[in-house]
Design an enzyme around this catalytic site. Structure first.
Site, PDB file in Angstrom:
ATOM      1  N   GLY A 180      22.445  75.294  20.205  1.00  0.00           N
ATOM      2  CA  GLY A 180      22.964  76.549  20.868  1.00  0.00           C
ATOM      3  C   GLY A 180      21.872  77.057  21.950  1.00  0.00           C
ATOM      4  O   GLY A 180      21.455  76.431  22.564  1.00  0.00           O
ATOM      5  N   ARG A 181      22.102  78.497  21.981  1.00  0.00           N
ATOM      6  CA  ARG A 181      21.271  79.197  22.898  1.00  0.00           C
ATOM      7  C   ARG A 181      19.813  78.647  22.978  1.00  0.00           C
ATOM      8  O   ARG A 181      19.491  78.280  24.297  1.00  0.00           O
ATOM      9  CB  ARG A 181      21.417  80.628  22.702  1.00  0.00           C
ATOM     10  CG  ARG A 181      22.636  81.197  22.985  1.00  0.00           C
ATOM     11  CD  ARG A 181      22.533  82.842  22.482  1.00  0.00           C
ATOM     12  NE  ARG A 181      22.734  82.752  21.153  1.00  0.00           N
ATOM     13  CZ  ARG A 181      23.561  83.313  20.357  1.00  0.00           C
ATOM     14  NH1 ARG A 181      24.505  83.924  20.962  1.00  0.00           N
ATOM     15  NH2 ARG A 181      23.624  83.315  19.118  1.00  0.00           N
ATOM     16  N   ILE A 182      19.177  78.496  22.039  1.00  0.00           N
ATOM     17  CA  ILE A 182      17.780  78.117  22.159  1.00  0.00           C
ATOM     18  C   ILE A 182      17.746  76.856  22.416  1.00  0.00           C
ATOM     19  O   ILE A 182      16.746  76.304  23.282  1.00  0.00           O
ATOM     20  CB  ILE A 182      16.762  78.657  21.043  1.00  0.00           C
ATOM     21  CG1 ILE A 182      17.072  80.419  20.830  1.00  0.00           C
ATOM     22  CG2 ILE A 182      15.344  78.202  20.794  1.00  0.00           C
ATOM     23  CD1 ILE A 182      16.457  80.904  19.634  1.00  0.00           C
ATOM     24  N   GLU A 208       6.398  80.415   3.502  1.00  0.00           N
ATOM     25  CA  GLU A 208       6.106  81.315   4.796  1.00  0.00           C
ATOM     26  C   GLU A 208       5.220  82.756   4.173  1.00  0.00           C
ATOM     27  O   GLU A 208       6.321  83.347   3.648  1.00  0.00           O
ATOM     28  CB  GLU A 208       6.909  81.560   5.761  1.00  0.00           C
ATOM     29  CG  GLU A 208       6.474  81.926   7.024  1.00  0.00           C
ATOM     30  CD  GLU A 208       7.685  81.603   8.187  1.00  0.00           C
ATOM     31  OE1 GLU A 208       8.160  82.729   8.501  1.00  0.00           O
ATOM     32  OE2 GLU A 208       8.091  80.645   8.468  1.00  0.00           O
ATOM     33  N   HIS A 254       4.774  82.207  12.925  1.00  0.00           N
ATOM     34  CA  HIS A 254       6.221  82.692  13.272  1.00  0.00           C
ATOM     35  C   HIS A 254       5.985  83.743  14.506  1.00  0.00           C
ATOM     36  O   HIS A 254       6.530  84.784  14.322  1.00  0.00           O
ATOM     37  CB  HIS A 254       6.695  83.263  11.862  1.00  0.00           C
ATOM     38  CG  HIS A 254       8.465  83.301  12.087  1.00  0.00           C
ATOM     39  ND1 HIS A 254       9.192  83.036  11.062  1.00  0.00           N
ATOM     40  CD2 HIS A 254       9.549  83.243  13.001  1.00  0.00           C
ATOM     41  CE1 HIS A 254      10.342  83.095  11.337  1.00  0.00           C
ATOM     42  NE2 HIS A 254      10.541  83.262  12.501  1.00  0.00           N
ATOM     43  N   ARG A 314      13.341  77.398  11.217  1.00  0.00           N
ATOM     44  CA  ARG A 314      13.115  78.288   9.951  1.00  0.00           C
ATOM     45  C   ARG A 314      12.458  77.111   9.018  1.00  0.00           C
ATOM     46  O   ARG A 314      12.724  76.185   9.147  1.00  0.00           O
ATOM     47  CB  ARG A 314      14.535  78.689   9.025  1.00  0.00           C
ATOM     48  CG  ARG A 314      14.965  79.917   9.660  1.00  0.00           C
ATOM     49  CD  ARG A 314      14.057  81.121   9.316  1.00  0.00           C
ATOM     50  NE  ARG A 314      14.589  82.435   9.730  1.00  0.00           N
ATOM     51  CZ  ARG A 314      14.417  83.148  11.131  1.00  0.00           C
ATOM     52  NH1 ARG A 314      13.903  82.438  11.888  1.00  0.00           N
ATOM     53  NH2 ARG A 314      15.117  84.259  11.036  1.00  0.00           N
ATOM     54  N   ALA A 325       7.350  82.779  17.703  1.00  0.00           N
ATOM     55  CA  ALA A 325       7.921  82.255  18.839  1.00  0.00           C
ATOM     56  C   ALA A 325       8.566  83.377  19.878  1.00  0.00           C
ATOM     57  O   ALA A 325       8.575  83.056  20.968  1.00  0.00           O
ATOM     58  CB  ALA A 325       8.964  81.069  18.554  1.00  0.00           C
ATOM     59  N   THR A 365      10.565  75.373  15.534  1.00  0.00           N
ATOM     60  CA  THR A 365      10.558  77.030  15.736  1.00  0.00           C
ATOM     61  C   THR A 365      11.631  77.387  15.050  1.00  0.00           C
ATOM     62  O   THR A 365      11.944  78.834  15.420  1.00  0.00           O
ATOM     63  CB  THR A 365      10.317  77.395  17.213  1.00  0.00           C
ATOM     64  OG1 THR A 365      11.535  76.812  18.007  1.00  0.00           O
ATOM     65  CG2 THR A 365       9.204  76.670  17.638  1.00  0.00           C
TER      66      THR A 365
HETATM   67  C1  DGY Z   1      14.383  85.272  14.710  1.00  0.00           C
HETATM   68  O1  DGY Z   1      14.791  86.068  15.538  1.00  0.00           O
HETATM   69  O2  DGY Z   1      15.162  84.752  13.961  1.00  0.00           O
HETATM   70  C2  DGY Z   1      12.996  84.933  14.731  1.00  0.00           C
HETATM   71  O3  DGY Z   1      12.709  83.845  13.780  1.00  0.00           O
HETATM   72  C3  DGY Z   1      12.028  85.954  14.977  1.00  0.00           C
HETATM   73  O4  DGY Z   1      12.337  86.025  16.292  1.00  0.00           O
END
Ligand code: DGY
Length: 328
Positions: free
Chosen positions: A154-156, A266, A285, A237, A287, A235
């Protein structure tokens, strides 16, 4: 319009809410409110601005019958039972896009730090253990020219892949379906199955949302199919990885290095077995944690909330259309 905010957030978010005339109550604690504290905080609220640390379910919604919108200051929304919200006509909003590049930057910070043992090496300097230049000291893995496997395109995932071009990497990706050929060409990325990706990648990076399908997507079988020289980065979940299986794989030296910005559980307790491995780098957490991006997330969360309260289509909602259709 009464709005409750479940933690102190960047100032821009509160400003936007107040400029729109909202009466804002902010939970003052450093830790998330308990269920009881949240119910008290939001007792007469029309809108709730939440974080990923707040669990929003049917029970909470029933205790807050006035609530019309949940605006999560995150792109991930596994903390929210969206169906329960939709069933009660509660609009759910999230903050995609504004954090994409910052999260991709940080993914690369982890990749490079793990591959080149940056934190391990830096801590020896602080401990006064830097005695000389060592031909065999802190040998890492090259990133340039390596194969990057992106799980979730996806985007990331795409923003991470785009950065790999600069390192001259081969990029493999997997997702439910391939992206357009034009996007594949742009990133020089090839669609493969998860199994093929795990077997062929030097660095595997996870960018899937946490859903029933992705819960423990990376378990013992998947870890054992990775190269023993491979690096695993998460990065997304924490529960996307089976933590017990990861500890076992590390103990058996079946992975070269691991970088985790998210963990299960977490926060990770300081005596957790994962923290005993020097080749595991864990960050809390963060990022999306840049000054600018957190302001943007807060601003978008506030804008989403205000639009929904005014009965307008919010910029980024998960269920606005469904609720609007039902109401029509
Ligand atoms: C999200 O936005 O889901 C990240 O884990 C925190 O920025």
């Amino acid at each position: 319009m009464r709005v409750a905010v479940t933690r102190r957030i960047p100032a821009r978010g509160i400003e936007v809410l107040e400029l729109a005339g909202c009466a804002v109550s902010v939970w003052p604690g450093d830790l998330p409110p308990s269920r009881e504290e949240l119910v008290r905080l939001a007792a007469d609220a029309d809108g709730l601005l939440t974080l990923l640390t707040d669990r929003i379910d049917g029970e909470l919604l029933d205790a807050l019958p006035n609530l019309k919108v949940i605006s999560n200051m995150a792109v991930g929304h596994d903390n929210i039972d969206v169906d329960a919200c939709t069933a009660r006509g509660v609009v759910v909003c999230i903050t995609p896009d504004v954090l994409t590049e910052t999260t991709a930057d940080f993914t690369w910070a982890l990749i490079l730090a793990v591959a080149r043992r940056v934190c391990e090496a830096a801590s020896t300097v602080r401990r006064g253990e830097w005695r000389t230049w060592e031909p065999l000291g802190f040998l890492g893995q090259d990133v340039h020219g390596a194969t990057l496997g992106v799980v979730g395109f996806g985007r990331i995932g795409q923003a991470v892949a785009r950065r790999a071009l600069g390192f001259g990497m081969r990029v493999l990706y997997t997702d439910r379906t391939p992206v357009d050929a034009s996007l594949e060409n742009k990133y020089g990325a090839r669609f493969v199955s998860l199994d093929e990706l795990l077997g062929a990648s030097d660095i595997v990076t996870l960018h899937v949302p946490l859903t029933r399908e992705t819960y423990r997507l990376i378990g013992a079988r998947e870890l054992s199919s990775m190269k023993p020289t491979a690096i695993l980065i998460n990065t997304a979940r924490g529960p996307v990885i089976d933590t017990a299986a990861l500890v076992e794989a590390l103990a058996a030296e079946r992975l070269w290095g691991v970088g985790l910005d998210v963990t299960d559980p977490e926060p990770l307790p300081p005596d957790h077995p994962l923290l005993e491995f020097p080749n595991v780098l864990v960050t809390p957490h963060i990022a999306s944690a840049s000054e600018v991006t957190r302001q943007r997330m807060a601003e978008l969360a506030a804008q989403n909330l205000i639009s929904a309260l005014r009965g307008e289509r919010p910029p980024r909602s998960l269920n606005w259309d469904t609720i609007a259709r039902k109401g029509a």
